[in-house]
Design a protein around this motif. Structure first.
Motif, PDB file in Angstrom:
ATOM      1  N   PRO C 206       0.809  -1.219   0.000  1.00 39.25           N
ATOM      2  CA  PRO C 206       0.000   0.000   0.000  1.00 39.25           C
ATOM      3  C   PRO C 206       0.842   1.268   0.000  1.00 39.25           C
ATOM      4  N   GLU C 207       2.037   1.162   0.576  1.00 41.10           N
ATOM      5  CA  GLU C 207       2.870   2.356   0.627  1.00 41.10           C
ATOM      6  C   GLU C 207       4.131   2.130  -0.194  1.00 41.10           C
ATOM      7  N   ARG C 208       4.716   3.218  -0.675  1.00 39.13           N
ATOM      8  CA  ARG C 208       5.919   3.067  -1.473  1.00 39.13           C
ATOM      9  C   ARG C 208       7.122   2.989  -0.557  1.00 39.13           C
ATOM     10  N   TYR C 209       8.200   2.447  -1.106  1.00 38.11           N
ATOM     11  CA  TYR C 209       9.397   2.264  -0.289  1.00 38.11           C
ATOM     12  C   TYR C 209      10.456   3.281  -0.695  1.00 38.11           C
ATOM     13  N   ASN C 210      11.140   3.847   0.290  1.00 35.60           N
ATOM     14  CA  ASN C 210      12.217   4.804   0.003  1.00 35.60           C
ATOM     15  C   ASN C 210      13.551   4.087  -0.001  1.00 35.60           C
ATOM     16  N   LEU C 211      14.133   3.924  -1.173  1.00 40.94           N
ATOM     17  CA  LEU C 211      15.385   3.188  -1.301  1.00 40.94           C
ATOM     18  C   LEU C 211      16.557   4.164  -1.400  1.00 40.94           C
ATOM     19  N   PHE C 212      17.475   4.075  -0.454  1.00 45.66           N
ATOM     20  CA  PHE C 212      18.667   4.935  -0.476  1.00 45.66           C
ATOM     21  C   PHE C 212      19.866   4.183  -1.025  1.00 45.66           C
ATOM     22  N   PHE C 213      20.074   2.957  -0.495  1.00 49.94           N
ATOM     23  CA  PHE C 213      21.224   2.143  -0.913  1.00 49.94           C
ATOM     24  C   PHE C 213      20.752   0.720  -1.147  1.00 49.94           C
ATOM     25  N   GLY C 214      21.552  -0.038  -1.880  1.00 45.89           N
ATOM     26  CA  GLY C 214      21.309  -1.487  -1.944  1.00 45.89           C
ATOM     27  C   GLY C 214      20.367  -1.920  -3.052  1.00 45.89           C
ATOM     28  N   GLY C 215      19.610  -2.978  -2.779  1.00 44.09           N
ATOM     29  CA  GLY C 215      18.778  -3.548  -3.829  1.00 44.09           C
ATOM     30  C   GLY C 215      17.492  -4.155  -3.304  1.00 44.09           C
ATOM     31  N   ILE C 216      16.569  -4.371  -4.225  1.00 41.80           N
ATOM     32  CA  ILE C 216      15.279  -4.985  -3.893  1.00 41.80           C
ATOM     33  C   ILE C 216      15.061  -6.143  -4.860  1.00 41.80           C
ATOM     34  N   ALA C 217      14.524  -7.244  -4.352  1.00 45.35           N
ATOM     35  CA  ALA C 217      14.195  -8.359  -5.257  1.00 45.35           C
ATOM     36  C   ALA C 217      12.924  -9.026  -4.761  1.00 45.35           C
ATOM     37  N   THR C 218      12.196  -9.580  -5.699  1.00 44.51           N
ATOM     38  CA  THR C 218      10.921 -10.230  -5.377  1.00 44.51           C
ATOM     39  C   THR C 218      10.943 -11.662  -5.885  1.00 44.51           C
ATOM     40  N   SER C 219      10.454 -12.589  -5.065  1.00 47.60           N
ATOM     41  CA  SER C 219      10.326 -13.946  -5.593  1.00 47.60           C
ATOM     42  C   SER C 219       8.853 -14.313  -5.540  1.00 47.60           C
ATOM     43  N   GLY C 220       8.450 -15.133  -6.461  1.00 46.53           N
ATOM     44  CA  GLY C 220       7.030 -15.460  -6.533  1.00 46.53           C
ATOM     45  C   GLY C 220       6.484 -14.919  -7.834  1.00 46.53           C
ATOM     46  N   ASP C 221       5.429 -15.505  -8.288  1.00 47.87           N
ATOM     47  CA  ASP C 221       4.835 -15.034  -9.527  1.00 47.87           C
ATOM     48  C   ASP C 221       3.344 -15.283  -9.401  1.00 47.87           C
ATOM     49  N   LYS C 222       2.563 -14.208  -9.321  1.00 45.90           N
ATOM     50  CA  LYS C 222       1.143 -14.424  -9.039  1.00 45.90           C
ATOM     51  C   LYS C 222       0.403 -15.013 -10.220  1.00 45.90           C
ATOM     52  N   VAL C 255      14.436  -6.213   0.826  1.00 41.61           N
ATOM     53  CA  VAL C 255      15.403  -5.145   0.565  1.00 41.61           C
ATOM     54  C   VAL C 255      16.686  -5.520   1.281  1.00 41.61           C
ATOM     55  N   ALA C 256      17.825  -5.411   0.578  1.00 41.45           N
ATOM     56  CA  ALA C 256      19.093  -5.784   1.208  1.00 41.45           C
ATOM     57  C   ALA C 256      20.212  -4.938   0.627  1.00 41.45           C
ATOM     58  N   ASP C 257      21.441  -5.219   1.064  1.00 44.18           N
ATOM     59  CA  ASP C 257      22.568  -4.410   0.625  1.00 44.18           C
ATOM     60  C   ASP C 257      22.887  -4.555  -0.854  1.00 44.18           C
ATOM     61  N   THR C 258      22.546  -5.695  -1.418  1.00 47.63           N
ATOM     62  CA  THR C 258      22.742  -5.881  -2.848  1.00 47.63           C
ATOM     63  C   THR C 258      21.510  -6.576  -3.392  1.00 47.63           C
ATOM     64  N   CYS C 259      21.322  -6.494  -4.672  1.00 48.33           N
ATOM     65  CA  CYS C 259      20.161  -7.145  -5.280  1.00 48.33           C
ATOM     66  C   CYS C 259      20.291  -8.660  -5.160  1.00 48.33           C
ATOM     67  N   THR C 260      21.514  -9.166  -5.303  1.00 46.35           N
ATOM     68  CA  THR C 260      21.720 -10.615  -5.183  1.00 46.35           C
ATOM     69  C   THR C 260      21.344 -11.104  -3.785  1.00 46.35           C
ATOM     70  N   ALA C 261      21.777 -10.349  -2.783  1.00 50.31           N
ATOM     71  CA  ALA C 261      21.427 -10.749  -1.415  1.00 50.31           C
ATOM     72  C   ALA C 261      19.917 -10.711  -1.227  1.00 50.31           C
ATOM     73  N   ALA C 262      19.278  -9.666  -1.745  1.00 56.73           N
ATOM     74  CA  ALA C 262      17.822  -9.542  -1.612  1.00 56.73           C
ATOM     75  C   ALA C 262      17.126 -10.715  -2.295  1.00 56.73           C
ATOM     76  N   GLY C 263      17.581 -11.049  -3.493  1.00 55.98           N
ATOM     77  CA  GLY C 263      16.962 -12.138  -4.233  1.00 55.98           C
ATOM     78  C   GLY C 263      17.142 -13.473  -3.533  1.00 55.98           C
ATOM     79  N   THR C 264      18.354 -13.693  -3.019  1.00 58.40           N
ATOM     80  CA  THR C 264      18.620 -14.951  -2.331  1.00 58.40           C
ATOM     81  C   THR C 264      17.749 -15.072  -1.079  1.00 58.40           C
TER      82      THR C 264
END
Lengths: 447, 98, 290
Positions: C206-222, C255-264
Motif C-alpha cells: 500500500p505504501e511506497r518504499y524509500n530506497l537509499f542504498f542497496g537492492g530490492i528483489a521479489t520472488s514469486g509469480d502471481k 530489501v538488502a545491501d545488494t540485489c543478489t542478497a535480496a533475491g537470495t
C-alpha cells in the motif's frame, strides 16, 4: 492479501552471510566467509573418492556407556551402522557392535544375614559374599562382537524385499541367524504393510560346563555336577506390521510379533537358594544352592503400537508394547519423548520409559528345604515381578547435509518387591530385591 | 505377589495342549487388533496426504526406525536387564542375556 | 541503438532507458540532465546486461552453461566469474539445507503452471529426481564435474547478479545516481541528488518504499500456479521432493545491501513456507509479503 513489513535493522546469521557473499561476487573481495563445515560438493580425488562415489553412503557411528551403581556391571559398546544406497532404492546395510562388559552380576542366590560361599562357574575356585550383600559372580572377560548385514531392494513397483543375516560371538556363546522380510506400500504411499521372518540358532558353551538342572552346587575341588559338550537353542520370530499416515503431521504404526524358542533356555551361571524351612531359629537361613531350571521352550507374543506427531512446538513420540509368553510373564512398556528446537541448530529431547513386568510362573525368591524340587524354578530377578523407569535427555546438534551429533543421558531404575510375603524367618527384614540403577550415555554421530 | 508352590500344575505348562490354548486365546486379541488396524486404514480414505504434503513426514524425527544404532543400543540394554524383548523390529542376534 | 525493443524517455532532470533482456523489461534511470553522459552510462550498462544474458542463458549454444550441461560427466574448466557464481550457489545450497539447488531446473519438464489442475505424474517426478542433487556434483575451485543428464540453471540468481554488476559498472564510471530495474529486481548506485531516496512502488504494497542504498528483489509469480482441490500450488518446486510448495505467499519482496542478497533471501524465505515469516524476521532487514 496480507502485508507485513519489518523494521528489524539487524540481519541474522544467514542474512549476514548472504549479504557478505553477494557483495564479494561483484566487488572482487577474495576472502569469502566460509560456512564452518566441510564442503560436501568438493570431493577429494583418488581411491576414496571412488568408494564415496560408488554409492550413496549414510549411517551412524556411536558409543554406548553403561554403568551400574554400586560397581556391579559396566559396559562399553562402540558401534557402527552403514547404509550404501545404489540407484536410490537398493540398499546394503552393515552393522557392527563391539560389546565389552566388566563387573559382576547377581548369581541368583538370595541376600542373607550370613556370609555365603559359592563355587565359581569354572568349578575351580570359591568366592564369598558378605552378610547383607547381594551375591555376585565376576563377569570375567566378557566381550562380544555382533555383525549383521542385509540387502533390500524393490521387487515390484509397490513391493520391497529384504534378506539378511546376523552373527554374534562371545567366549561362551555363538549366535547365527537369517532374516527376510517383504513390505508393500499402498498406491498413495500412505499405508505400508510388512511381514518379516527370522530364524536364529544359538550355541552355548558355559565356562566349566553345563550345570545339571536342579543339581545342588558342589564346593570347588570336587567333581562338579556339570556336563561338557555345550547346548543349543533355536528361535523363530515372525513380525507383521502396518504403518499409516493419518495426516501431514501424524503417522502411526502397529506390529504383531510371535516368537518361538526351543532348546537350552537356562542361565547356566544362576542358582536358587534352598532355605531352611524348619520352624526355629534357623528358619530362612540358606542351606544350599541348586542350579536353576527353565522350560525348554518359550512362546512369546506381543502387540506394539506407536505414534509420531508434529506440532509447531515439537515432535511427540509415543509407543506401547504389550507382551505375554507361556512362561507366565506379562509386560507393559510405555515409551515417550518430545523433540523440540531450542535454536536453529540445537534440539532437545526429554524422554521417559516405564516398564512393568509380572513374574514367570516358576519364579521363586528361594525354595524351602523340604520341598521336592522337580519342576522349573528360577530366582533370576530379571524374570520376577518388577518395574523400571528410565528418564532421559537427548541433546542434538544438527549439522549440514542432514548430519547430526547427539548425546543421550539416561538413568535406569529397576525395583521389585523387597519384602515379599514369601519371606520367612531370617529372610524377613533383608532387601530381597535390591534396586538396580544405572547411568547410560550414548554419543552418536549420524551422516 | 503370588505365593506359588512347586506343587501346582507346572508339568502341563510344557505340553502342546496348553501352549496351543494360550496361543489361541491371545490370538483372538491379536487378530482383532490387526483387523481393526486394517479396517481403519482401508475405510478412512480421507486419511493420508498428497505427495506435496510430506515435508513434515520426511523429517528424520517423524520416521519410524530412523535411529538404528540408538534403538539397537537400547534394545540390547533392556533385553539384558528385563524379561521382554523385541516387538519393535527384529533384534539383530542373540546373546547369553535372558 | 539497433535494438528494436529499446525505448527512451527524457524527463529533463532524469532519463529513462528501457529494453527487453533476460526474459523481461529492463529499465535504467539515470539522474542527470546531460543526455550525452546518460547515453554513455546506459551504453555500458546495456553491454554488460547483454553480456551476462548471453553468457549464462541456458538457451544459448556454446556458452559456459551449455558446455557444463553437455559435458556428459566430464570435467569442465570454469572462468573466474562463473566459478564465483557457482560457488555462491553452492554456499546457498548449504545454507538452505539443500532447498536451493541449481540442478533442480529439470523439473520444469514435469510441471506446467498454467493455473489449471494438471499436476505432474508421480512417475515423471520420480524419474527426474534421479538427475537432481547438488551434492552429487563435484565442484572444485576452477572446475565442475556433473553427473550425466544433470543440468544447472542460474536463472534463480542470474538476474540479480546482472543488476549488481550493472550498478557496479555505473558506480565505477561516474558519480551520477543510477537505478537499474531488471524485471522487478532493482539496484541503485546510491541515493538521488540531495540525498533523496528513489521512491519504489512494490507491487501489492500500500505504501511506497524509500530506497537509499542497496537492492530490492521479489520472488514469486502471481500468474504461475496450479490449483489442486483447495490448495494453490506455487511454481516454486521443492528440489528434494520434486513437488511444488503449497499455499506459499504470492510474493516475497526483500530489501538488502545488494540485489543478489535480496533475491537470495526472498527465494530462501519462499522455500521455507510456511515458516517464511520467522525466517524473514530473523534474517532480513526489510521485507514485504503478499
Amino acid at each position: 492479501m496480507q502485508l507485513k513489513n519489518s523494521n528489524n535493522k539487524k540481519a541474522g546469521k544467514i542474512g549476514k552471510l548472504i549479504t557478505h557473499a553477494a557483495l564479494a561476487l561483484t566487488c572482487g573481495i577474495t576472502n569469502l566467509p566460509s560456512v564452518k563445515a566441510e564442503t560436501q560438493s568438493a570431493k577429494s580425488s583418488g581411491y576414496f573418492s571412488g568408494i564415496r562415489n560408488w554409492a550413496d553412503w549414510s549411517g551412524e557411528v556411536g558409543l554406548l556407556g553403561y554403568s551400574e551403581t554400586e560397581g556391579r556391571v559396566q559396559a562399553f559398546e562402540p558401534g557402527i551402522n552403514l547404509n550404501a544406497k545404489f540407484d536410490g532404492d537398493r540398499v546394503w546395510n552393515i552393522k557392527l557392535i563391539y560389546d565389552s562388559l566388566t563387573g559382576a552380576s547377581p548369581n541368583g542366590a538370595l541376600i542373607s544375614g550370613q556370609p555365603q560361599t559359592f563355587t565359581s562357574p569354572s568349578g575351580r575356585a570359591n568366592y564369598t559374599t558378605q552378610p547383607g550383600q547381594i551375591p555376585l559372580y565376576d563377569q570375567f572377560k566378557d566381550s562380544r562382537v555382533a555383525v549383521s548385514s542385509s540387502w533390500s531392494q524393490p521387487l515390484t513397483r509397490l513391493l520391497k524385499g529384504s534378506a539378511g543375516f546376523n552373527f554374534s560371538k562371545e567366549y561362551d556363546y555363538l549366535s547365527l541367524g537369517f532374516n527376510s522380510s517383504i513390505s508393500k506400500e499402498s498406491e498413495d504411499k500412505n499405508t505400508s504393510y510388512s511381514l518379516g521372518v527370522s530364524f536364529t540358532n544359538d550355541s552355548i558353551n558355559p565356562v566349566g560346563g553345563t550345570p545339571i538342572e536342579l543339581a545342588t552346587m558342589v564346593p570347588s575341588g570336587s567333581a562338579q555336577p556339570k556336563t561338557q559338550g555345550g547346548e543349543t537353542k533355536s528361535t523363530l520370530d515372525v513380525l507383521l506390521g502396518v504403518s499409516q499416515v493419518i495426516n501431514r503431521n501424524w503417522i502411526v504404526q502397529g506390529n504383531l510379533s510371535v516368537g518361538i524358542s526351543n532348546g537350552y533356555m537356562n542361565d547356566p551361571y544362576k542358582m536358587v537358594t534352598v532355605h531352611d524351612d524348619t520352624t526355629g531359629p534357623t528358619l530362612g537361613d540358606p542351606l544350599s544352592y541348586i542350579y536353576e531350571s527353565r522350560p525348554d521352550s518359550r512362546l512369546k507374543q506381543s502387540v506394539y503400537l506407536a505414534s509420531k506427531s508434529y506440532s509447531k512446538y515439537g515432535i511427540l513420540s509415543l509407543s506401547y508394547r504389550f507382551l505375554t509368553d507361556d512362561w507366565g510373564l506379562t509386560s507393559h512398556t510405555l515409551e515417550s519423548n518430545f523433540n523440540f528446537a531450542i535454536s536453529s541448530n540445537w534440539r532437545l529431547q526429554p524422554g521417559l520409559r516405564i516398564y512393568s513386568q509380572s513374574a514367570v510362573d516358576f519364579f521363586r525368591y528361594s525354595v524351602g528345604s523340604s520341598e521336592t524340587t522337580t519342576q522349573n524354578v528360577t530366582a533370576d530377578t530379571r524374570l520376577g515381578d518388577m518395574m523400571s523407569i528410565t528418564p532421559g535427555l537427548k541433546i542434538i546438534k544438527k549439522l549440514e547435509n542432514d548430519r547430526e551429533v547427539s548425546l543421550l543421558l539416561q538413568y535406569y531404575m529397576q525395583t521389585g518387591d523387597k519384602s515379599p510375603s514369601s519371606a520367612v524367618g531370617s529372610q524377613v527384614g533383608q532387601d530381597l530385591f535390591p534396586d538396580l540403577n544405572a547411568f547410560i550415555v550414548q554419543i552418536i554421530y549420524s551422516f | 505377589m503370588r505365593n506359588s508352590t512347586i506343587n501346582n500344575q507346572n508339568n502341563f505348562q510344557n505340553s502342546y495342549m496348553t501352549n496351543l490354548f494360550v496361543f489361541l486365546k491371545f490370538s483372538l486379541i491379536k487378530i482383532f487388533t490387526l483387523f481393526y488396524f486394517i479396517f481403519v486404514t482401508a475405510a478412512c480414505s480421507s486419511m493420508g496426504v498428497k505427495p506435496w504434503e510430506r515435508e513434515v513426514l520426511s523429517k528424520k524425527e517423524m520416521t519410524f526406525g530412523a535411529y538404528v544404532l540408538e534403538a539397537g543400543f537400547e534394545d540390547h540394554t533392556y533385553f539384558s536387564k528385563e524379561g521382554s524383548s523385541g516387538g519393535r523390529s527384529f533384534s539383530a542376534g542373540g546373546c547369553g542375556c535372558n | 541503438m539497433f535494438d528494436p525493443t529499446y525505448r527512451y524517455t527524457d524527463f529533463n532532470s532524469y532519463k529513462a532507458h528501457a529494453f527487453m533482456c533476460m526474459g523481461g523489461l529492463c529499465e535504467v534511470l539515470i539522474e542527470t540532465s546531460d543526455k550525452l553522459i546518460s547515453n554513455q552510462i546506459f551504453s555500458l550498462i546495456y553491454d554488460e546486461a547483454k553480456r551476462i544474458e548471453k553468457k549464462f542463458s541456458r538457451y544459448e549454444v556454446n556458452n559456459i552453461i551449455y558446455k557444463i550441461n553437455n559435458a556428459e560427466g566430464k570435467k569442465v574448466h570454469l572462468d573466474k566469474e562463473t566459478s564465483k557464481l557457482i560457488h555462491f550457489a553452492d554456499q546457498i545450497y548449504r545454507v538452505s539445507d539443500g532447498m536451493f539447488d541449481i540442478t533442480s531446473g529439470v523439473l520444469r519438464r514435469a510441471w506446467t503452471f498454467d493455473q489449471s489442475s494438471n499436476i505432474a505424474s508421480e512417475e515423471t517426478v520420480k524419474e527426474l529426481l534421479k538427475f537432481i542433487g547438488w551434492n552429487k556434483v563435484k565442484l572444485e575451485k576452477k572446475s565442475i564435474t556433473m553427473p550425466k543428464n544433470f543440468q544447472i540453471d542460474l536463472g534463480g540468481i542470474g538476474k540479480e547478479y546482472a543488476v549488481d554488476c550493472c550498478v557496479q559498472i555505473a558506480k565505477n564510471n561516474s558519480a551520477i545516481p543510477t537505478l537499474v530495474n531488471f524485471g522487478g529486481d532493482i539496484g541503485v548506485t546510491g541515493p538521488k541528488i540531495n540525498n533523496l531516496p528513489w521512491v519504489v512502488n512494490i507491487e501489492g504494497a500500500p505504501e511506497r518504499y524509500n530506497l537509499f542504498f542497496g537492492g530490492i528483489a521479489t520472488s514469486g509469480d502471481k500468474n504461475k500456479f496450479l490449483i489442486h482441490k483447495n490448495d494453490k500450488l506455487s511454481h516454486i518446486l521443492n528440489p528434494k521432493t520434486g513437488w511444488p510448495l503449497v499455499n506459499a505467499p504470492a510474493s516475497i519482496t526483500v530489501v538488502a545491501d545488494t540485489c543478489t542478497a535480496a533475491g537470495t533471501l526472498s527465494t530462501l524465505a519462499m522455500l521455507k513456507t510456511p515458516l517464511h515469516e520467522e525466517f524473514l524476521r530473523d534474517e532480513a532487514e526489510y521485507y514485504f509479503i503478499v
